[in-house]
Motif scaffolding. Structure first.
Motif, mmCIF file in Angstrom:
data_model
loop_
_atom_site.group_PDB
_atom_site.id
_atom_site.type_symbol
_atom_site.label_atom_id
_atom_site.label_comp_id
_atom_site.label_asym_id
_atom_site.label_seq_id
_atom_site.Cartn_x
_atom_site.Cartn_y
_atom_site.Cartn_z
ATOM 1 N N ALA A 59 0.827 -1.205 0.000
ATOM 2 C CA ALA A 59 0.000 0.000 0.000
ATOM 3 C C ALA A 59 0.860 1.253 0.000
ATOM 4 C CB ALA A 59 -0.917 -0.006 1.223
ATOM 5 N N LEU A 60 1.893 1.261 0.835
ATOM 6 C CA LEU A 60 2.765 2.440 0.895
ATOM 7 C C LEU A 60 3.459 2.655 -0.440
ATOM 8 C CD1 LEU A 60 4.339 2.156 4.459
ATOM 9 C CD2 LEU A 60 2.603 3.755 3.685
ATOM 10 N N ALA A 61 3.846 1.541 -1.097
ATOM 11 C CA ALA A 61 4.516 1.667 -2.389
ATOM 12 C C ALA A 61 3.584 2.269 -3.430
ATOM 13 C CB ALA A 61 5.024 0.303 -2.853
ATOM 14 N N PRO A 67 9.246 4.382 3.231
ATOM 15 C CA PRO A 67 10.324 5.192 3.808
ATOM 16 C C PRO A 67 11.665 4.821 3.194
ATOM 17 C CG PRO A 67 9.507 3.570 5.396
ATOM 18 C CD PRO A 67 8.583 3.530 4.227
ATOM 19 N N LYS A 68 12.347 5.807 2.622
ATOM 20 C CA LYS A 68 13.644 5.559 1.981
ATOM 21 C C LYS A 68 14.673 6.454 2.624
ATOM 22 C CE LYS A 68 11.259 5.122 -2.365
ATOM 23 N NZ LYS A 68 10.943 5.826 -3.585
ATOM 24 N N PRO A 69 15.804 6.016 3.090
ATOM 25 C CA PRO A 69 16.065 4.632 3.392
ATOM 26 C C PRO A 69 15.236 4.194 4.598
ATOM 27 C CG PRO A 69 17.836 5.995 4.231
ATOM 28 C CD PRO A 69 16.849 6.899 3.547
ATOM 29 N N PRO A 70 15.120 2.926 4.898
ATOM 30 C CA PRO A 70 15.834 1.792 4.312
ATOM 31 C C PRO A 70 15.103 1.164 3.120
ATOM 32 C CG PRO A 70 14.592 1.061 6.215
ATOM 33 C CD PRO A 70 14.330 2.526 6.067
ATOM 34 N N GLY A 71 13.895 1.635 2.800
ATOM 35 C CA GLY A 71 13.128 0.995 1.746
ATOM 36 C C GLY A 71 13.740 1.226 0.366
ATOM 37 N N VAL A 72 13.726 0.204 -0.455
ATOM 38 C CA VAL A 72 14.197 0.342 -1.830
ATOM 39 C C VAL A 72 13.172 -0.340 -2.722
ATOM 40 C CG1 VAL A 72 16.058 -0.090 -3.454
ATOM 41 C CG2 VAL A 72 16.567 0.152 -1.028
ATOM 42 N N ILE A 73 12.655 0.386 -3.707
ATOM 43 C CA ILE A 73 11.760 -0.254 -4.654
ATOM 44 C C ILE A 73 12.625 -0.813 -5.772
ATOM 45 C CG2 ILE A 73 9.879 0.115 -6.289
ATOM 46 C CD1 ILE A 73 8.732 2.130 -4.304
ATOM 47 N N LYS A 74 12.773 -2.139 -5.770
ATOM 48 C CA LYS A 74 13.730 -2.794 -6.657
ATOM 49 C C LYS A 74 13.259 -2.776 -8.098
ATOM 50 C CE LYS A 74 17.060 -4.529 -4.077
ATOM 51 N NZ LYS A 74 18.450 -4.144 -4.330
ATOM 52 N N SER A 75 11.994 -3.060 -8.286
ATOM 53 C CA SER A 75 11.498 -3.046 -9.651
ATOM 54 C C SER A 75 9.987 -2.903 -9.605
ATOM 55 C CB SER A 75 11.881 -4.339 -10.378
ATOM 56 O OG SER A 75 11.130 -5.412 -9.834
ATOM 57 N N GLY A 76 9.394 -2.791 -10.770
ATOM 58 C CA GLY A 76 7.946 -2.723 -10.849
ATOM 59 C C GLY A 76 7.468 -1.366 -11.328
#
Lengths: 340, 306
Positions: A59-61, A67-76
């Motif tokens: 949902a957050l994505a 939250p970045k960092p530590p979140g990383v959206i790798k692909s999509g």
């Protein structure tokens, strides 16, 4: 992307192969590992799963709020009403959040600003997105409050003067103040007691029908899903393991995990029988297995399940299941109805 | 479709709703805080003392000329308090009552404006440091550390020594020495609030980061800052008096309170009233500020309703 003329099946949200990791110092938490789904105007989808399945991160994505960092959206890719959420600049995102897509958070006790009167908080949301004067925005706020069943004269009061259920309704008023096309409700009733839950859910349902808002309902409560959703996506360890319409998933359950979820529900007509919890713990998202993440807990698991990633099988035009066992055309689960 | 309908409905209801909502509006905020402040006797005492001080200051602007407080009358030295000279007279025969009253303009303005300066600059940078973190925070906090490492009095002396003794420089010197305290305090306070879920909720309705920092997070961090500010008014009045006492403040013949005490110090045994009365005034102002600060902290917190 969007064809405005075909309003009935207008796709308002398209999530494609979303992968989100939290990269910490010592380990990587693989929260979401390839989630795809779409949502058309006015429909509702339920994201179901245990705590830690990646529902909230998904949902957050979608809001691009991981939250970045530590979140990383790798692909999509995430497409909200034609906007590529993951490619937009912060200024553009601010225009879409609240206007096209809104979110209700889990805990109404902490999601309202304690030092600002509720009317002003709703008005703020209106003023961010619409070119209206302060008093017009405030009028809308009072109107929204009444729409969610709170007397308008309470607009000048502070959050601590409201009960939990009323605060959740205030949050709904804030989220819907600009009439977004998509509403994400992240376990909106978890913090409320049961009688208030029903009220809040009914209200979300009414407002959704009234405004034609598409809804993403995040919950671990299958009863809520049955009440609120047209479609269901069952999540496990960051993947959607089974997806289909409410009837598909509830009446023609295919995935062993979904079966396990139903088995662990108490049934009032079967007093005295034991509940059947799913054995084991949810997969550790820092160390996901090679094969199917559910295999260690699955009673149908074979060596093939443990060795290679699960395969996706289409049961009907709307019903998908991600389970290697269905490679064998004769395979079927025992069915949760039989255990009851 | 329904989107347009809704906007249309809102606009149509605009006029009638405006009237209705007027009644609902803004009984909140200021009035409620004031009602709570009224019930706090200490805070009311502090407020009344400060109001009297301000009235005295206005009186001094209207009725006491510079000549009144500067004119030397050598036949009238060291008179004890009397009906004609309520606070007595000093070593040069000047009326101490008028001089003390005249001094309010220095002490009160230094107290208020130096804190206001420190508050605005300090809270601005402190909020940014606390909310945004990263290298911005590093830079702000290191600069603030450097400022905090110099004792306030010394910093004031340096600034006055470089820029020359004048009232404005005194104000600036104390104002600058106030900054770093507010930076730290605001940062710490913002840090404790910024993880709240309502911050996330504000992002989700499309609020910009800068706006969240100042319109959502800062108001929740304000109460310790206000208490600090009022306490700082007291210390700033003292600092101004201290700098004047050692000759770095308001140029000598002008009756700043610290300078008055400094004057009277030499005659402590002969005429104790020369230090007593300015001292009482300094004490009253600092005490009143502290009391008011405590009361404000309670009054401004909407959660502390009876």
């Amino acid at each position: 992307m969007i064809d405005e003329s075909t309003t009935n099946s207008e796709v308002v949200l398209e999530v494609e192969d979303l992968v989100v990791h939290y990269e910490l110092k010592n380990e990587t938490v693989k929260a979401v590992n390839g989630v795809s789904f779409s949502l058309t105007k006015g429909r509702s989808i339920g994201l179901v799963g245990e705590t830690g399945a990646g529902k909230t991160t998904t949902a957050l994505a979608i809001m691009n709020l991981v939250p970045k960092p530590p979140g990383v959206i790798k692909s999509g890719t995430i497409d909200v009403c034609g906007y590529k959420m993951l490619e937009l600049k912060p200024k553009q995102l601010e225009k879409i959040r609240g206007k096209e897509i809104s979110m209700i958070f889990q805990d109404p006790m902490t999601s309202l600003n304690p030092v600002i009167p509720v009317g002003d908080q709703i008005a703020e949301s209106v003023r961010l997105h619409e070119n209206v004067s302060a008093s017009q925005a405030y009028d809308r706020a009072v109107e929204m409050l009444e729409l969610v069943g709170i007397p308008g004269e309470r607009a000048g009061e502070y959050p601590h003067q409201f009960s939990g259920g009323m605060r959740q309704r205030v949050l709904i008023a804030i989220a819907l103040a600009c009439n977004p096309r998509i509403l994400i409700a992240d376990e909106p009733t978890t913090a409320l007691d049961v009688t208030i839950q029903a009220q809040v859910l009914n209200m979300i349902n009414d407002l959704k029908k009234k405004f034609g808002t598409a809804l993403i309902m995040i919950t671990h409560d299958l009863g809520v899903v049955a009440k609120m959703c047209d479609d269901v996506a069952v999540m496990y360890a960051g993947r959607i393991v089974e997806k289909g319409t409410l009837e598909d998933v509830f009446n023609d359950t295919k995935h062993p995990y979904t079966e396990g979820l139903f088995n662990s529900l108490p049934d009032i007509s079967k007093k005295g029988t034991d509940l059947k919890p799913i054995p084991g713990q949810i997969a550790d998202p820092t160390r996901l297995p090679e094969g199917c993440a559910f295999a260690p807990r699955c009673r149908y698991a074979t060596d093939a399940c443990r060795e290679k990633p699960p395969t996706i099988h289409q049961i009907s035009p709307t019903h998908f299941v991600e389970c290697t066992a269905y490679d064998d055309p004769g395979f079927h689960i025992e069915g949760w109805q039989n255990h009851g | 479709m329904s989107r347009e309908q809704m906007t249309a409905v809102t606009q149509k209801q605009g006029q009638s709703a405006t009237l209705a909502s007027r009644r609902y509006k803004k009984k909140s905020g200021f009035v409620e805080s004031w009602n709570r402040l009224k019930t706090n006797p200490g805070a009311m005492f502090g407020l009344i003392v400060l109001i009297i001080m301000v009235l005295l200051m206005i009186y001094s602007f209207l009725f006491i000329t510079k000549d009144d407080v500067m004119a030397i009358n050598s036949g009238n030295r060291f008179k004890p308090p009397s009906a004609q000279h309520p606070f007595g007279t000093d070593s040069m025969g000047r009326d101490l009552f008028k001089r003390t009253i005249y001094g309010t303009r220095y002490s009160l303005t230094v107290g208020f404006f130096s804190v206001a300066f420190g508050f605005i600059v300090g809270v601005f940078f402190g909020t940014i440091a606390g909310y945004f973190g990263g290298w911005v925070e590093e830079i702000i906090m290191r600069v603030s550390d450097v400022m905090a490492s110099i004792p306030g009095m010394l910093l004031g002396m340096v600034i006055v020594a470089v820029m020359g003794p004048s009232f404005l420089n005194l104000l600036l010197a104390i104002g600058i020495s106030n900054i770093s305290g507010f930076v730290r305090m605001a940062r710490a306070s913002v840090l404790s609030v910024k993880g709240s879920e309502f911050v996330e909720a504000a992002r989700a309705i499309g609020m910009s980061e800068m706006r969240i920092a100042f319109s959502q997070v800062l108001p929740n961090s304000l109460s310790p800052l206000i208490v600090t500010a009022t306490a700082r008014i007291a210390t700033s009045v003292l600092a101004a008096a201290g700098l004047s006492f050692i000759g770095f403040g308001v140029p000598v013949p002008l009756p700043e309170w610290g300078a008055l005490i400094s004057d009277g110090r030499s005659y402590l045994s002969l005429a104790p009233h020369l230090t007593l009365f300015p001292g009482i005034f300094i004490m009253l102002v600092t005490f009143a500020c502290s009391l008011l600060g405590d009361g404000l902290r309670d009054a401004l917190d909407p959660k502390l309703k009876q």
